[in-house]
Scaffold this motif. Structure first.
Motif, PDB file in Angstrom:
ATOM      1  N   TYR A   1       0.796  -1.227   0.000  1.00 27.28           N
ATOM      2  CA  TYR A   1       0.000   0.000   0.000  1.00 27.28           C
ATOM      3  C   TYR A   1       0.837   1.290   0.000  1.00 27.28           C
ATOM      4  O   TYR A   1       0.300   2.370  -0.211  1.00 27.28           O
ATOM      5  CB  TYR A   1      -0.938   0.014   1.221  1.00 27.28           C
ATOM      6  CG  TYR A   1      -1.930  -1.119   1.209  1.00 27.28           C
ATOM      7  CD1 TYR A   1      -3.076  -1.076   0.408  1.00 27.28           C
ATOM      8  CD2 TYR A   1      -1.725  -2.258   1.991  1.00 27.28           C
ATOM      9  CE1 TYR A   1      -3.989  -2.114   0.394  1.00 27.28           C
ATOM     10  CE2 TYR A   1      -2.630  -3.306   1.989  1.00 27.28           C
ATOM     11  CZ  TYR A   1      -3.764  -3.236   1.187  1.00 27.28           C
ATOM     12  OH  TYR A   1      -4.665  -4.271   1.174  1.00 27.28           O
TER      13      TYR A   1
ATOM     14  N   TYR B   1       0.870   4.366   4.363  1.00 27.89           N
ATOM     15  CA  TYR B   1       0.117   3.424   5.203  1.00 27.89           C
ATOM     16  C   TYR B   1       1.023   2.888   6.316  1.00 27.89           C
ATOM     17  O   TYR B   1       0.593   2.735   7.466  1.00 27.89           O
ATOM     18  CB  TYR B   1      -0.424   2.273   4.350  1.00 27.89           C
ATOM     19  CG  TYR B   1      -1.616   2.659   3.508  1.00 27.89           C
ATOM     20  CD1 TYR B   1      -2.907   2.322   3.913  1.00 27.89           C
ATOM     21  CD2 TYR B   1      -1.464   3.356   2.320  1.00 27.89           C
ATOM     22  CE1 TYR B   1      -4.017   2.666   3.145  1.00 27.89           C
ATOM     23  CE2 TYR B   1      -2.560   3.718   1.546  1.00 27.89           C
ATOM     24  CZ  TYR B   1      -3.831   3.369   1.967  1.00 27.89           C
ATOM     25  OH  TYR B   1      -4.921   3.728   1.220  1.00 27.89           O
TER      26      TYR B   1
ATOM     27  N   ILE C   1      -9.264   1.560  11.706  1.00 24.27           N
ATOM     28  CA  ILE C   1      -9.229   2.005  10.322  1.00 24.27           C
ATOM     29  C   ILE C   1      -7.833   2.569  10.029  1.00 24.27           C
ATOM     30  O   ILE C   1      -7.439   3.592  10.587  1.00 24.27           O
ATOM     31  CB  ILE C   1     -10.296   3.082  10.038  1.00 24.27           C
ATOM     32  CG1 ILE C   1     -11.696   2.558  10.387  1.00 24.27           C
ATOM     33  CG2 ILE C   1     -10.232   3.512   8.571  1.00 24.27           C
ATOM     34  CD1 ILE C   1     -12.113   1.348   9.589  1.00 24.27           C
TER      35      ILE C   1
ATOM     36  N   LYS D   1      -6.103   4.408   7.531  1.00 26.34           N
ATOM     37  CA  LYS D   1      -6.469   5.248   6.391  1.00 26.34           C
ATOM     38  C   LYS D   1      -7.810   4.763   5.844  1.00 26.34           C
ATOM     39  O   LYS D   1      -8.826   5.040   6.422  1.00 26.34           O
ATOM     40  CB  LYS D   1      -5.361   5.267   5.343  1.00 26.34           C
ATOM     41  CG  LYS D   1      -4.045   5.877   5.894  1.00 26.34           C
ATOM     42  CD  LYS D   1      -2.974   6.005   4.864  1.00 26.34           C
ATOM     43  CE  LYS D   1      -3.099   7.245   4.031  1.00 26.34           C
ATOM     44  NZ  LYS D   1      -2.926   8.485   4.819  1.00 26.34           N
ATOM     45  N   ASP D   2      -7.841   3.985   4.750  1.00 25.49           N
ATOM     46  CA  ASP D   2      -9.117   3.504   4.219  1.00 25.49           C
ATOM     47  C   ASP D   2      -9.242   1.982   4.338  1.00 25.49           C
ATOM     48  O   ASP D   2     -10.100   1.371   3.714  1.00 25.49           O
ATOM     49  CB  ASP D   2      -9.284   3.926   2.761  1.00 25.49           C
ATOM     50  CG  ASP D   2      -8.112   3.472   1.893  1.00 25.49           C
ATOM     51  OD1 ASP D   2      -7.143   2.924   2.448  1.00 25.49           O
ATOM     52  OD2 ASP D   2      -8.173   3.683   0.670  1.00 25.49           O
TER      53      ASP D   2
ATOM     54  N   ASP E   1      -9.718  -1.536   6.750  1.00 24.49           N
ATOM     55  CA  ASP E   1     -10.052  -2.182   8.026  1.00 24.49           C
ATOM     56  C   ASP E   1      -8.875  -3.072   8.374  1.00 24.49           C
ATOM     57  O   ASP E   1      -8.593  -4.050   7.673  1.00 24.49           O
ATOM     58  CB  ASP E   1     -11.333  -3.013   7.895  1.00 24.49           C
ATOM     59  CG  ASP E   1     -12.563  -2.141   7.702  1.00 24.49           C
ATOM     60  OD1 ASP E   1     -12.598  -1.050   8.307  1.00 24.49           O
ATOM     61  OD2 ASP E   1     -13.464  -2.531   6.936  1.00 24.49           O
TER      62      ASP E   1
END
Length: 604
Positions: A229, A233, A292, A294-295, A297
């Motif tokens: 990512y 992240y 969470i 960033k975006d 789970d």
């Protein structure tokens, strides 16, 4: 001349060699029944010279931009200059006969009184850092550097005070301390801070005969997050982990990030294994809560190694290695777990030992190579020099940066062998470049262990003896942390290399804790500003640039050249040029390249 003339007059009289101004007086007397006049001549040029000097001193006192005032031994203010009024907001009428105590913050009054006592009894001059209070803002003390000089006047003691506002300098120093001891990403203590705290707590445990417990924490699958990512992240995950660890600890526990995804916790006093197990489970539970990222789970897990002094190790190095070994035991057992140090399992080859053996073989087979990153004039784009950087290609051809291999050999004689080899290689390559008509300097990074090594110093001495024309092109680059360690051998060797003609470069300026005084002890030709501060240029908060600007000003005060590291954008180039910084290196220009690409890069 009238008989009643008694008043002396000033006359210019031709003497043997020049015309002098003389004070002429006379008197009349009866001598043998006759009126006789007696004339007295006295030179007044000396007195007039003294008056001139007094007038000169008065002008210096009154016109100086520096705040100056004079007191007696009872702290009564006798004289102030106009700059005093501008600084303190108090007039000469207001201050005449007042005690100087009103100028100092409560915390500094005793310091000032003690200084005056010492001046009377021991010394003639003192320099202090104190907090002053002005009439402009009595609630906000101003940090000042105060130089006090005692003057002997007809047996009485008087004290001349010179005051300089250093509030901005102190603020910059505090910021430097914060950067030196704090991990810039997570805000918790960094490796350097951990080393100092570890040393203090270990010494205390030894002295008191108490237990010291060390938790070594490594995140599971962190590399996957970074690779899959991106680093944003990974950074967000590290920040989250730091917050979770702070929630899980007691106030007395010390948490630090060593680097990458490695964290440590120091826990003082005696604890049973059951109590330490509870702490480890609490950390695992806190970290494994879904959140969470960033975006995403995400559910974070980690592996924890636990070692205890004196049960598992009796030295700091062994205790850290024991906790590291225990952590790998936990990781190999299935991750998201903890493990106490186990001597029997540790007898097996540990990760560190495996890595050391790998690097030892790499050095023997010349698999650790030098790549060269160009340094550019940011105004013209011209290449001004190169920095030699170590790179390791493993048997699979994968490229590894220094963090992969240098920490495992930094205190081993292997580091000296590598350093000597690299000095020889750079010397040969500088001769090749010179043959092509290129005389661009190359800097080599040397660690504190290498700088203190006779083998390294002797090799550089051989370069100076055998190739004096190369000396000015081979620059020695060291980190600021080395100065903070204040190692006398390192300082002595650096001074010796400077005398041999090698130019010295200070790397990572601002990430250590060296003072301007300590930097002035060594003649650095160039100072490099670390990428941490260059990145502030891209920050949306304009205030973040204030510290970068302060560092630039401090380096210029040293009369040293500036190189900005980690330059990656046109925005950074433009901003640095506006601040008078003309030299930089970073991916905006080029990554480090093998030497067979340099001539092409230079257009030769």
């Amino acid at each position: 001349m009238k008989n009643d003339q008694k008043k002396p007059v000033i006359l210019e009289i031709q003497c043997a060699h020049k015309i002098k101004k003389l004070l002429v007086s006379h008197s009349q007397h009866l001598v043998d029944g006759k009126i006789t006049f007696f004339f007295t001549f006295a030179s007044i040029e000396r007195e007039m010279g003294d008056d001139s000097r007094v007038d000169l001193y008065r002008q210096v006192f009154e016109r100086s931009n520096q705040c100056i005032y004079l007191t007696d031994a009872d702290h009564n203010v006798l004289f102030i200059n106009p700059s005093f009024t501008q600084f303190f907001g108090r007039s000469s009428v207001e201050m005449k006969g007042k005690k100087s105590d009103i100028l100092f913050h409560q915390d500094s009054k005793d310091i000032h009184n003690e200084a005056i006592d010492r001046l009377i009894n021991e010394v003639d001059q003192m320099e202090l850092r104190m907090s002053c209070v002005t009439a402009f803002n009595a609630d906000k003390p101003v940090v000042c550097n105060i130089n006090i000089v005692m003057i002997h006047d007809d047996g009485a003691h008087k004290f001349l005070h010179f005051i300089e506002d250093i509030t901005d300098q102190v603020s910059a120093e505090e910021k430097m301390k914060e950067v030196a001891f704090q991990d810039p990403l997570t805000g918790i203590a960094n490796r350097h801070s951990f080393n100092l705290k570890f040393n203090d707590l270990y010494s205390e445990a030894q002295r008191k005969g108490q237990q010291l417990n060390l938790f070594f924490i490594d995140l599971d699958k962190f590399k996957f997050i970074n690779d899959q990512y991106g680093h944003k992240y990974g950074d967000a995950l590290l920040i989250h982990v730091a917050k979770c660890l702070q929630k899980s600890r007691k106030v007395s526990d010390f948490i630090a990030r060593l680097g990458g995804d490695e964290f440590v916790i120091l826990i003082q006093n005696d604890h049973t294994k059951s109590e330490l197990e509870s702490i480890a489970r609490r950390i695992l539970s806190e970290l494994s809560r879904p959140f969470i990222l960033k975006d995403l789970d995400y559910c974070c897990t980690c592996s924890i190694g636990i070692a205890q002094y004196p049960d598992d190790a009796i030295s700091q190095t062994d205790l850290l290695n024991a906790a590291d070994s225990a952590m790998y035991i936990a990781k190999h057992s299935g991750r998201n777990d903890f493990s106490f140090y186990n001597y029997e399992k540790q007898k097996q080859t540990t990760f560190s030992e495996k890595r050391f053996q790998e690097i030892e073989l790499a050095v023997k087979n010349d698999l650790i190579q030098l790549h060269y990153q160009p340094v550019h004039n940011m105004a013209t784009g011209e290449v001004t020099s190169f920095e030699a950087l170590s790179r390791y290609y493993d048997e699979q051809g994968e490229l590894h940066l220094p963090a992969y291999f240098l920490p495992f050999i930094e205190s081993d004689p292997l580091i000296y062998k590598l350093g000597v080899s690299q000095i020889k290689e750079i010397t040969r390559y500088l001769k090749i470049l010179k043959h092509h008509g290129i005389q661009l300097p190359i800097s080599i990074n040397l660690s504190s262990y290498q700088i203190k090594s006779d083998k390294i110093i002797n090799q550089l001495k051989a370069v100076a003896d055998d190739s004096p024309d190369i000396v000015r092109l081979l620059k020695i680059e060291v980190t600021e942390i080395m100065l903070f360690e204040d190692d006398s051998i390192a300082v002595k060797n650096l001074s010796y290399l400077s005398k041999l003609g090698f130019s010295l470069v200070l790397d990572d300026f601002g990430t250590g804790h060296s003072s301007i005084y300590s930097l002035k002890k060594i003649d650095f030709e160039t100072v490099k500003i670390d990428q941490i501060f260059i990145n502030e240029i891209r920050s949306p908060k304009g205030g973040d640039r204030k510290f970068l600007n302060a560092i630039i000003a401090m380096i210029k005060n040293l009369n040293a050249k500036i190189i900005c590291e980690g330059v990656e954008t046109k925005q950074q180039v433009d901003y640095l040029l506006q601040r008078g910084c003309h030299t930089g290196q970073g991916f905006y220009y080029s990554k480090a390249m093998p030497k067979n690409e340099i001539l092409t890069y230079l257009g030769v």
